[in-house]
Design a protein around this motif. Structure first.
Motif, PDB file in Angstrom:
ATOM      1  N   GLN A 193      19.804 -68.007 -28.675  1.00 20.22           N
ATOM      2  CA  GLN A 193      21.185 -67.171 -29.454  1.00 20.22           C
ATOM      3  C   GLN A 193      21.567 -68.219 -30.337  1.00 20.22           C
ATOM      4  OE1 GLN A 193      23.436 -66.006 -26.256  1.00 20.22           O
ATOM      5  NE2 GLN A 193      22.148 -64.079 -25.860  1.00 20.22           N
TER       6      GLN A 193
ATOM      7  N   GLY B 171      24.016 -69.492 -25.958  1.00 21.75           N
ATOM      8  CA  GLY B 171      23.014 -69.161 -24.939  1.00 21.75           C
ATOM      9  C   GLY B 171      22.751 -70.297 -23.997  1.00 21.75           C
ATOM     10  N   SER B 172      21.668 -70.073 -23.283  1.00 25.59           N
ATOM     11  CA  SER B 172      21.335 -71.295 -22.301  1.00 25.59           C
ATOM     12  C   SER B 172      20.004 -72.143 -22.677  1.00 25.59           C
ATOM     13  CB  SER B 172      21.054 -70.602 -20.672  1.00 25.59           C
ATOM     14  OG  SER B 172      20.149 -69.671 -20.851  1.00 25.59           O
TER      15      SER B 172
END
Length: 168
Positions: free
Chosen positions: A79, A95-96
């Motif tokens: 993202q 995000g991650s």
């Protein structure tokens, strides 16, 4: 020495009586129509009528869709956060997933929804929350800015990340 290869799946049994009387369907072990056969004169003729194709699609399509959905989820797991500033358009990894090296393309939409690319930049990557790059400011007529990252994650696997910003 030449070998004769047979197509698969191969029918184990053919009902010649039914083939003479209008034809018969070759069914899989699950009852799915694989093909239609009939006798035409002195020849055994195989066809794939629409009914058989629809049977096959009803079985195959859910499987295909599940694989393609999983692939899209995998590729689009990144993202981006997009912010418009006086210096330009700032793009952050969100995000991650840590983004690796790749290319960031930036697009703007006008009031009619027509999208045009107005920038492209090679980037080295960024951890979540870190700035990936600063690109040109959108034109004055822009209503939305969309950013697309195409590259790799930190492990070298292909990925795509997107972010969008609606402008006032």
């Amino acid at each position: 020495k030449a070998r004769l290869s047979w197509p698969a799946p191969a029918p184990s049994e053919i009902d010649l009586r039914s083939a003479r009387e209008g034809g018969a369907d070759l069914l899989s072990a699950h009852g799915v129509c694989m093909a239609h056969y009939e006798i035409d004169g002195d020849r055994l003729v195989w066809t794939l009528p629409d009914a058989c194709v629809l049977d096959e699609l009803a079985v195959i399509l859910p499987e295909v869709v599940s694989y393609s959905a999983a692939l899209l989820d995998y590729l689009f797991r990144g993202q981006l956060e997009v912010t418009a500033t006086a210096r330009g358009t700032v793009v952050k990894a969100a995000g991650s997933v840590t983004l690796g090296a790749g290319t960031v393309d930036i697009f703007w939409d006008d009031a009619r929804g027509v999208r045009q690319r107005f920038g492209k930049k090679q980037v080295r990557g960024a951890k979540p929350g870190a700035v990936l790059g600063t690109l040109a400011a959108p034109p004055s007529g822009a209503h939305r800015v969309t950013v697309l990252f195409s590259g790799k994650d930190s492990r070298g696997n292909p990925m795509v990340a997107t972010g969008t910003l609606a402008l006032p």
